[in-house]
Design a protein around this motif. Sequence first.
Motif, short mmCIF file in Angstrom:
data_model
loop_
_atom_site.label_atom_id
_atom_site.label_comp_id
_atom_site.label_asym_id
_atom_site.label_seq_id
_atom_site.Cartn_x
_atom_site.Cartn_y
_atom_site.Cartn_z
N LEU A 242 0.67 -1.34 -0.14
CA LEU A 242 -0.17 0.02 -0.02
C LEU A 242 0.65 1.19 -0.09
O LEU A 242 0.39 2.27 -0.20
N LEU A 243 2.28 1.30 0.15
CA LEU A 243 3.00 2.19 0.18
C LEU A 243 3.70 2.57 -1.14
O LEU A 243 4.54 3.42 -1.27
N ASP A 316 -4.01 -7.02 -2.23
CA ASP A 316 -3.61 -7.54 -3.18
C ASP A 316 -3.47 -6.84 -4.52
O ASP A 316 -2.60 -7.03 -5.30
N TRP A 317 -4.22 -5.76 -4.77
CA TRP A 317 -4.22 -4.90 -5.61
C TRP A 317 -2.67 -4.23 -6.04
O TRP A 317 -2.14 -4.26 -6.94
N LYS A 318 -2.14 -3.80 -4.89
CA LYS A 318 -0.93 -3.00 -4.82
C LYS A 318 0.11 -4.22 -4.97
O LYS A 318 1.21 -3.86 -5.27
N LYS A 322 -2.38 -5.27 -9.61
CA LYS A 322 -2.00 -4.14 -10.33
C LYS A 322 -1.33 -4.14 -11.66
O LYS A 322 -1.97 -3.49 -12.56
N VAL A 323 -0.49 -5.12 -11.84
CA VAL A 323 0.30 -5.46 -12.94
C VAL A 323 -0.28 -6.44 -13.77
O VAL A 323 0.28 -6.63 -14.93
N GLU A 324 -1.25 -7.24 -13.28
CA GLU A 324 -1.70 -8.32 -14.11
C GLU A 324 -3.01 -7.98 -14.62
O GLU A 324 -3.55 -8.78 -15.61
N CYS A 325 -3.98 -7.29 -14.12
CA CYS A 325 -5.20 -6.89 -14.21
C CYS A 325 -5.48 -6.32 -15.73
O CYS A 325 -4.78 -5.32 -16.00
N PHE A 343 -7.90 1.68 -7.73
CA PHE A 343 -7.78 0.31 -8.03
C PHE A 343 -9.24 -0.12 -8.45
O PHE A 343 -10.21 0.32 -7.83
N GLY A 344 -9.41 -1.12 -9.09
CA GLY A 344 -10.75 -1.74 -9.54
C GLY A 344 -11.69 -1.79 -8.44
O GLY A 344 -11.11 -2.49 -7.47
#
Length: 359
Positions: A242-243, A316-318, A322-325, A343-344
């Motif tokens: 998250l950072l 999980d997004w960060k 984020k790079v896979e979506c 994020f989505g």
Amino acid sequence: MGTAQRKRLRTISEKPDLFDQLPDDLVLHILSKLSSSASRPSDFINIIITCKRLKKFALDPLVLSRAGVKTFAMKAERWSDPAHRFLKQCVSAGNREALYTLGMIRFYCLQNRGSGASLMAKAAIKSHALALYSLAVIQFNGSGGSKNDKNLRAGVALCARAAVLGHIDALRELGHCLQDGYGVPRNVVQGRRFLVQANAKELALSLRSMLTWKPQQKHVEEQQNLRYGCTVRGPAITGCPLLSDFGCNVPAREAHPVNGFLKEWFESRRTGVLGHGLRLCSHGGCGRPETRPHEFRRCSVCGAVNYCSRGCQALDWKLRHKVECVPTEPWQGILEDGGDHGFGGMVEIEEDEDVAIVE
């Protein structure tokens, strides 16, 4: 055997055992301290098998009631009847961590929903923040029942209580609920305020852990600049996701041992009992499984991942998603909800709806 040798042996045998002379209350105090600070289950088990007196005091309710979370950090492959009995002894002694750990194991792994939820509720009554948040996740998803068993208002109330006790994911979940009007009247400003507070708490917690965290030897070269709180090179460094927006990469929060237990349980060939059509939460540090098909909400962009909560989605997004979506055809018409840091969002899937999900 000579006379001198017999005399020496007699002297040794007659020498008093200093441990036996220690007062009982002092031994209980020492064992209570050790059980609360144990770094692994073996630290406590080694005491039990040392001698009869230590075993007697180690299993005293006073000692068991103060056992720390790491005392119960067992591997799923080592689960057995004696381990179950030990947890029940700690539960009988009123140990909050044992109540939560055994509650999670019974609810998700042993599929004893009523008993598991009851144990977590007892831990929640004792102000156990993780138990409150886990019960909130169960209420939001209607876990263990049908979709009609969801109770959004109860989930919001449990999240609010856990947030007051300092649980970061509960605070983040509460922020999203207020922002989206999910189970509570919509209040975008207050929701955003809670999301900012959650990230601030995440930052403070991560910076504190960075001061005491020591990287593994094989990553020392790549992590030389960790002392400055920034990523040096490559994805090999594992930090607080998250950072990442701030260019920082500090040690991630350590997950509760029971989450690792759940993940190992359902991924193990020996114990894995995940039913057909059910999935684990896509956040690697969670381990919660679906209790019915399409229970968890999916990513509104790609639909390839599912999460038990917005807290798990944010982490999980960060961390990786984020790079896979990548948007897929069945999901092109679904709008993102903005979310935390862009994020989505997540979308619910009807239990009888047939949607092609990217594996």
